[in-house]
Structures are given as C-alpha cells and as structure tokens.
Scaffold this active site. Structure first.
Site, PDB file in Angstrom:
ATOM      1  N   SER A   1       0.837  -1.204   0.000  1.00 34.09           N
ATOM      2  CA  SER A   1       0.000   0.000   0.000  1.00 34.09           C
ATOM      3  C   SER A   1       0.876   1.260   0.000  1.00 34.09           C
ATOM      4  O   SER A   1       1.664   1.442  -0.922  1.00 34.09           O
ATOM      5  CB  SER A   1      -0.937  -0.053   1.219  1.00 34.09           C
ATOM      6  OG  SER A   1      -1.934   0.917   1.102  1.00 34.09           O
TER       7      SER A   1
ATOM      8  N   ASP B   1      -0.036  -4.139  -3.978  1.00 34.03           N
ATOM      9  CA  ASP B   1      -1.200  -3.257  -4.125  1.00 34.03           C
ATOM     10  C   ASP B   1      -0.869  -1.832  -3.662  1.00 34.03           C
ATOM     11  O   ASP B   1      -1.477  -1.300  -2.727  1.00 34.03           O
ATOM     12  CB  ASP B   1      -2.432  -3.796  -3.413  1.00 34.03           C
ATOM     13  CG  ASP B   1      -3.713  -3.397  -4.160  1.00 34.03           C
ATOM     14  OD1 ASP B   1      -3.647  -3.290  -5.404  1.00 34.03           O
ATOM     15  OD2 ASP B   1      -4.754  -3.188  -3.527  1.00 34.03           O
TER      16      ASP B   1
ATOM     17  N   HIS C   1      -7.427  -5.744  -0.893  1.00 37.56           N
ATOM     18  CA  HIS C   1      -6.208  -4.916  -0.849  1.00 37.56           C
ATOM     19  C   HIS C   1      -5.039  -5.772  -0.343  1.00 37.56           C
ATOM     20  O   HIS C   1      -3.960  -5.799  -0.932  1.00 37.56           O
ATOM     21  CB  HIS C   1      -6.479  -3.744   0.096  1.00 37.56           C
ATOM     22  CG  HIS C   1      -5.469  -2.638   0.038  1.00 37.56           C
ATOM     23  ND1 HIS C   1      -4.784  -2.292  -1.101  1.00 37.56           N
ATOM     24  CD2 HIS C   1      -5.040  -1.773   1.002  1.00 37.56           C
ATOM     25  CE1 HIS C   1      -3.977  -1.265  -0.829  1.00 37.56           C
ATOM     26  NE2 HIS C   1      -4.110  -0.949   0.443  1.00 37.56           N
TER      27      HIS C   1
END
Ligand SMILES: *[C@@H]1O[C@H](CO)[C@@H](O)[C@H](O)[C@H]1NC(C)=O
Ligand SMILES: *[C@@H]1O[C@H](CO)[C@@H](O)[C@H](O)[C@H]1NC(C)=O
Ligand SMILES: *[C@@H]1O[C@H](CO)[C@@H](O)[C@H](O)[C@H]1NC(C)=O
Ligand SMILES: *[C@@H]1O[C@H](CO)[C@@H](O)[C@H](O)[C@H]1NC(C)=O
Length: 499
Positions: free
Chosen positions: A168, A194, A279
């Site tokens: 992330s 991600d 995610h």
C-alpha cells in the site's frame, strides 16, 4: 459485485473524509499544537522509522539503530546475506499488521537461500490522516535510504543485495527510498504490493513507485476497483512487471457475506478484515509464493481481463509470461508489462490455465446458446463435469475460444468427454418446431457438430488437438457424452476400423 462495491466505498469514503478534514482544518488540533509545530517536531526526531531485524521467532525482533554499529553486533546482523526490508502501509489502528510477521517468517523459512529480514516500522508516521501519512512516505523513504547508505559504509554490504517489499503506502515509501539513495547504483529489487492509489494515481514517476527506483521492480495489483474517481490500489502500471490477478479489480473470496464469518472469528475487527481483504490479497499471494514454492503461479502478458478470459494470452515466448511473487524471473523490460492470471480464493492460490478453441459446425440459421459440460481426463487425475458457458451464441461455422482454469494438476490431457446439456429452452424450441411442422422427424443430421477441440496449456505451453473418437458420427446429441481423443490417436482407430 455488490460487496466489493461496499468494501471499496468504505475505504474510499474514509480516505475522502480524511482528505477533506485535512484540507479544511489548518487551525490548531485538539492537543493545542499547530500542524506546523507537529511538522517541526517530526523533523527534529531523526529517524522515526524503526528497523527491526527479525530473529526467526514469531514477532521477535531486535532494533538496529542508524549510526550505532554495536546494534549490528548485538542483533547478529550477518552482512554477507541478502537483505529484505518489509515496509507496511497506512495504519488505521496504530498497530503492526499480522501479515508482516507471517511474511517475515516465510522469508526466513526458505531452505534454498538465507536472508536477513528487517521490518521498517514507521507506524508513528503511518497512523495519521491519510494525506499526512502520504506526505510522510517521502521522509520514511529518505530514512530507509540513509540506513542502507550507512550499512554500505559500516560493513561490507551492497545495495544490489537489497529487496524492499512495500504494501500500500509502503510501496511508494520503497520507491522513494530507491530514488533518494545517493550514488549511481540502484537498490536490487522493489516489490509493490497493491501500491496505494489515492493521491498517487496519475502522478509523475518521481512522485510514486516507478520502474526507475530499482534494478528490478515488480508489482501486484489486487484492489483497483474505482469508485468516485478513486481506487484503493493504484491501477496504472508502476513496475517492470505488473501483475493483475483476476483482473486486479477485486478478488475471489472477498465478498461481504464473509464479513459475518470474520466477525464471528475476530469480533468487531472482522469489518476491517473484510474491507482490507482484496487490498491485502497482494500480500498473501506473495507469501503464498514462498510458502508453496512448488506451486508457482504463472501470469501472462495481456491487454485486459476480457481478452485474457478468451484464452488468447497464454503465451510465454519472449518474456511474455512470468512467475508471480518472490521467485519472479528478474528480467528488465523497456516498458511495463501487464500480466494477468486467475487465482483461487484461498492458498495455495495457483490454478492451471488452458485455452480451449472449439470449432463448431451448425447448419441452423437461428443462433443457439447451448450449455455444455466437459470432463477432462489426464494422466494424473480427471476433472468432472466442468460447466461451459459460451458468452456468445453459436451461429454458422465458428471457432470459439475461451479460458478454462483448473485448481488441480491433471497431468497430460489425454481425453475430453463432452456433453451437450438438454436445457428447457432448447426443448421448447424443438416442441415449437414440431408443432409448426408436425411431420418433421428428428433430423439425422443434428444441428451441432464439433470438428475439433484445440487446447493450449499455459503452464506447460503444450498444444494439443482433440477429435471425435468416433469419426463416423461426429454429431452431438443432447445428454449424450461424446468422447474426444488426441487426433493422431483418433486417426489410428479410424484406420483400424477401415481395415
Ligand atoms: C553469514 O552468512 C554466511 C553465508 O550464508 C555464512 O557462511 C556465515 O557463517 C554467516 N555468519 C554468521 C556469523 O552466522
Ligand atoms: C545524499 O547526499 C546529500 C548531499 O550530500 C545529502 O544531503 C542526503 O542526505 C543524502 N541522501 C541520503 C538518503 O542519505
Ligand atoms: C458449415 O460447414 C459444413 C461442413 O463443412 C457445411 O456443410 C455448411 O454449409 C457450413 N455452414 C455454413 C453456414 O457455412
Ligand atoms: C469418458 O468416455 C469414455 C468413452 O466413452 C469412457 O470410457 C470414460 O469412462 C469416460 N471418462 C469419464 C471420466 O467420464
């Protein structure tokens, strides 16, 4: 896809609310300190990032301190081993997430290569409003770069042996570390799991993770479904190889219905588990590639998932396919390559991809939309009654191409048993036909024949052609199983018959 919509809406809304709050509130915060004060305070504390060397015991680690050589000894840092640094993302609850230690343990448990595993803990800077956490990513990148430069000065160590794995916001932190590090040489590898989308999507390469940040950059995109112009994970390619499992928008097994199960298991925490599911899937795909190293997933170069679902992309020539995860083939590309694959909903995630090309022959003018099932017989095992749904109706003589994925390894495919399912609609059509022309007898020449079934196995790159075993009667009859064998064999049996 209702559930995915809610999941991404939830995250996006919380990010938007925070972006707004950040933008509109320059006045002092509850603590009485202005953001400027906070900023000063942040800058004066030299490294906010804590470098935790993972010892191999679950959650057990030893803190390495920049410019404190003795901590390297105290923590038994072995500088001749490659170094993996795990970088977490934005934090909602101010705690290190569970997957970090799972990944550290997986990296440490590899039999083939020993590595040092460091967790870059920047939780104090990550547990902020999203927009502030985003701004902090540059500082953390800087600190990681300084740490690596110091290691190179302090001990025999090379940055080319470094692999940053960022999730992330951590993906962009890793990118900044790669671009801030001084000197001509680059960090060996960066993996973006991600990588965060909001405030990064569409920005220039220097403002996000990009292929220039390391000798080799790979990225896995798992939650790029867009709502209100934003997606949680970044959609655009940011690496040399960008993987889009199941298209990258949403992931199997992440539906909201599962939330109740999660709540039962984890209490109220189950909600965030569900929201993060797609995610965080990038992380679990990566861990899975280490844990189930004998079940490596192959992904294939393709323009989009629609084309991929037609089975048109299962090609491995000239670097067109690669292995997802830790054991990727590190081949630099001029341009980012988008690779697609299908995965299961749970580990081991690997599936086997096949392209099926079926050549139908039909005399009817009217398009028909039959349903079929296939049983694939292999040297290792069989799969029973796979349902086949053709996206388009069958008209005239056409070859249909589609993707079939299997979650088991059937070995070499030797035979296909094919059944045309009787459907109510078809039966009705026949009845209508019969009413209009009552004297019509059931035609000998059925309306549907299969000339050939061509199969390409993505994982082995093997191409096969199957023909009807019974060459005298190639027609399909409803609810009757038709057996197709490798054409060479079919020819043989035919010749034997003719003798
Ligand atoms: C460091 O790693 C190298 C390479 O695996 C190994 O040969 C050496 O024994 C290790 N040193 C220590 C002190 O563990
Ligand atoms: C790179 O060098 C510049 C100038 O010497 C220095 O200010 C900066 O802190 C260095 N960057 C890192 C990441 O150490
Ligand atoms: C389809 O192929 C069959 C046999 O090869 C032929 O008899 C038939 O006319 C073709 N139909 C169309 C619509 O081209
Ligand atoms: C497939 O068809 C062949 C020939 O009709 C039959 O012998 C075989 O049992 C079938 N296999 C399966 C798995 O259904």
């Amino acid at each position: 896809m209702e559930s995915s919509l809610w999941a991404s809406l939830f995250l996006i809304i919380s990010i938007l609310v925070q972006l707004n709050a950040y933008g509109r509130r320059p006045e002092p915060e509850a603590s009485g300190r202005s953001p400027q004060d906070l900023e000063m305070e942040e800058k004066s504390l030299k490294t906010e990032t804590r470098f935790l060397l993972y010892s191999g015991e679950k959650g057990d680690s030893c803190q390495l301190q920049l410019h404190h050589l003795n901590t390297l000894d105290q923590c038994s840092f072995n500088s001749s081993l490659p170094l993996v640094i795990i970088v977490h993302g934005w934090s909602v609850d101010g705690m290190l997430e569970k997957w970090i230690w799972e990944m550290a343990a997986a990296l440490k448990s590899q039999k083939s290569t020993q590595v040092n595993v460091i967790v870059a803990d920047w939780i104090t800077l990550a547990h902020r409003h999203y927009a502030i956490a985003v701004r902090n990513t540059r500082q953390v990148g800087q600190e990681i770069a300084s740490f690596l430069e110091w290691l190179e000065e302090a001990v025999q160590f090379s940055r080319s042996n470094v692999h940053l794995i960022g999730y992330s916001l951590g993906a962009h932190v890793s990118g900044f570390a790669g671009s801030y590090i001084n000197g001509t040489n680059k960090i060996g590898r960066i993996t973006g799991l991600d990588a965060a989308g909001p405030l990064f999507e569409g920005t220039s390469p220097s403002e996000r993770l990009s292929p220039d940040d390391a000798d080799f950059v790979d990225a896995i995109h798992t939650f790029t479904q867009e709502h209100m112009g934003l997606s949680v994970g970044i959609k655009q390619p940011v690496a040399h190889y960008d993987f889009y499992p199941n298209g990258g928008t949403f992931q199997p097994g992440c539906h909201f219905l599962l939330m109740y199960k999660h709540i039962a298991q984890h209490g109220f925490h189950g909600i965030t588990e569900t929201v993060k599911c797609a995610h965080e899937r990038a992380v679990h795909l990566f861990i899975d590639s280490i844990v189930h190293h004998h079940l490596q997933s192959t992904a294939y170069w393709c323009t989009d998932m629609n084309t991929f679902n037609k089975g048109l992309c299962l090609d491995c020539k000239k670097g067109r396919c690669n292995t997802l995860g830790y054991y990727i083939r590190k081949q630099r590309q001029q341009k980012s390559k988008k690779l697609f694959l299908v995965t299961q909903a749970h580990p081991p995630f690997k599936v086997y991809h096949y392209q099926f090309k079926i050549q139908f022959i039909t005399q009817t003018e009217k398009p028909i939309k039959p349903t079929f099932t296939m049983t694939l017989i292999g040297t290792k095992q069989d799969t029973h009654n796979l349902p086949i749904t053709l996206v388009k109706e069958i008209t005239g003589n056409k070859t249909y191409s589609f993707l079939i994925t299997l979650d088991l390894d059937i070995g070499k495919m030797t035979m296909i048993n094919f059944t045309w399912k009787k459907t109510a609609m078809w039966a009705n059509m026949w009845d209508t036909f019969h009413t209009i022309i009552p004297w019509a007898i059931r035609p000998h020449h059925s309306k549907l024949m299969i000339k050939q079934i061509r199969v390409k196995a993505g994982e082995t790159q093997e191409k096969m052609t199957f023909c009807s075993q019974d060459m005298d009667d190639e027609q399909l009859y409803q609810n009757e199983e038709k057996t197709f064998v490798r054409c060479e064999k079919g020819l043989k049996t035919r010749k034997q018959k003719m003798r």
